[in-house]
Motif scaffolding. Structure first.
Motif, PDB file in Angstrom:
ATOM      1  N   PRO A 137       0.826  -1.203   0.000  1.00 50.79           N
ATOM      2  CA  PRO A 137       0.000   0.000   0.000  1.00 50.79           C
ATOM      3  C   PRO A 137       0.861   1.255   0.000  1.00 50.79           C
ATOM      4  O   PRO A 137       1.893   1.318   0.676  1.00 50.79           O
ATOM      5  N   GLY A 138       0.409   2.228  -0.779  1.00 53.74           N
ATOM      6  CA  GLY A 138       1.135   3.483  -0.864  1.00 53.74           C
ATOM      7  C   GLY A 138       0.196   4.666  -0.844  1.00 53.74           C
ATOM      8  O   GLY A 138      -1.017   4.533  -0.596  1.00 53.74           O
ATOM      9  N   LEU A 139       0.732   5.836  -1.130  1.00 52.54           N
ATOM     10  CA  LEU A 139      -0.057   7.065  -1.083  1.00 52.54           C
ATOM     11  C   LEU A 139      -1.149   7.070  -2.128  1.00 52.54           C
ATOM     12  O   LEU A 139      -2.304   7.371  -1.817  1.00 52.54           O
ATOM     13  N   PHE A 140      -0.817   6.724  -3.370  1.00 55.05           N
ATOM     14  CA  PHE A 140      -1.767   6.860  -4.475  1.00 55.05           C
ATOM     15  C   PHE A 140      -2.667   5.641  -4.652  1.00 55.05           C
ATOM     16  O   PHE A 140      -3.752   5.763  -5.198  1.00 55.05           O
ATOM     17  N   ASN A 141      -2.221   4.479  -4.212  1.00 59.78           N
ATOM     18  CA  ASN A 141      -3.051   3.281  -4.416  1.00 59.78           C
ATOM     19  C   ASN A 141      -3.832   2.870  -3.172  1.00 59.78           C
ATOM     20  O   ASN A 141      -4.641   1.945  -3.227  1.00 59.78           O
ATOM     21  N   PHE A 142      -3.562   3.536  -2.032  1.00 64.00           N
ATOM     22  CA  PHE A 142      -4.303   3.178  -0.823  1.00 64.00           C
ATOM     23  C   PHE A 142      -4.744   4.392   0.005  1.00 64.00           C
ATOM     24  O   PHE A 142      -5.931   4.564   0.281  1.00 64.00           O
ATOM     25  N   VAL A 143      -3.816   5.244   0.391  1.00 64.01           N
ATOM     26  CA  VAL A 143      -4.131   6.334   1.312  1.00 64.01           C
ATOM     27  C   VAL A 143      -5.118   7.324   0.684  1.00 64.01           C
ATOM     28  O   VAL A 143      -6.164   7.628   1.283  1.00 64.01           O
ATOM     29  N   LEU A 144      -4.813   7.834  -0.506  1.00 62.81           N
ATOM     30  CA  LEU A 144      -5.700   8.816  -1.134  1.00 62.81           C
ATOM     31  C   LEU A 144      -7.065   8.209  -1.493  1.00 62.81           C
ATOM     32  O   LEU A 144      -8.101   8.848  -1.256  1.00 62.81           O
TER      33      LEU A 144
END
Length: 208
Positions: A137-144
């Motif tokens: 999980p990362g910023l663009f595929n999970f957090v946002l």
């Protein structure tokens, strides 16, 4: 088409209490199930309809649950019969891929955001899309996506508290989006998301 027609026939039955409308609704519901299993959500939609938008002059749902239960039993029986037949014909309810439960759970926000974004701004459409299963999980595929989905949910909750019609439309969208979202646990990797999956949920979006 069959699901919408079944719902409209139920509305006619509720207004007139003519058995022909109920029979037509159940027949169309069976056809809807044989067309696409997303139709399994119709009994929940009917319950939400009776709860949020009762007939004028009728008591609330808690005071007329017995006759309503008798009305919903045929829909539930039809749904259970469909699931039994489907399981028998397909030798199970899914493909049984060895997905990681954690990776699929992490994928849910991006899947929901995928559909919300295409309802509002349908660009860059494709016949097939990359698998949504996340490994990291990362910023663009999970957090946002998670923040976006939470924001939309908050807006819908705010609208639902102020309008029963908005509450019903929100539930229509949510109930009929459950099968495509939960389906990522069994879908083929290239079938995890499709533009056609939110066709029925988009009715709720249009009502909103």
């Amino acid at each position: 088409l069959c699901l919408l027609a079944s719902f409209l026939c139920y509305c006619r039955w509720r207004d007139s209490r003519r058995a022909a409308w109920m029979a037509a609704s159940l027949l169309l519901y069976a056809l809807a199930l044989l067309t696409k299993e997303t139709a399994l959500g119709l009994p929940l939609l009917l319950l939400a309809y009776e709860w949020l938008l009762p007939p004028h002059g009728q008591p609330p749902l808690t005071k007329r649950w017995r006759p309503l239960l008798r009305s919903f039993v045929p829909y539930l029986v039809t749904a259970v019969a469909y699931m039994v037949v489907r399981s028998e014909v397909l030798r199970g309810l899914g493909y049984g891929f060895d997905y990681s439960s954690l990776s699929l759970l992490l994928s849910v926000p991006s899947v929901i955001w995928f559909y919300l974004a295409r309802l509002v701004w349908p660009v860059q459409l494709s016949v097939f899309y990359d698998p949504r299963t996340l490994t990291t999980p990362g910023l663009f595929n999970f957090v946002l996506p998670l923040l976006g989905v939470a924001g939309v949910a908050a807006v819908l909750f705010w609208l639902a508290r102020r309008s029963r019609q908005a509450a019903f439309a929100s539930l229509w969208f949510a109930v009929l989006m459950l099968p495509p979202i939960l389906g990522i646990y069994t879908f083929l990797p290239e079938e995890q998301v499709h533009d056609r999956y939110p066709y029925l949920p988009s009715v709720g979006f249009a009502l909103l």
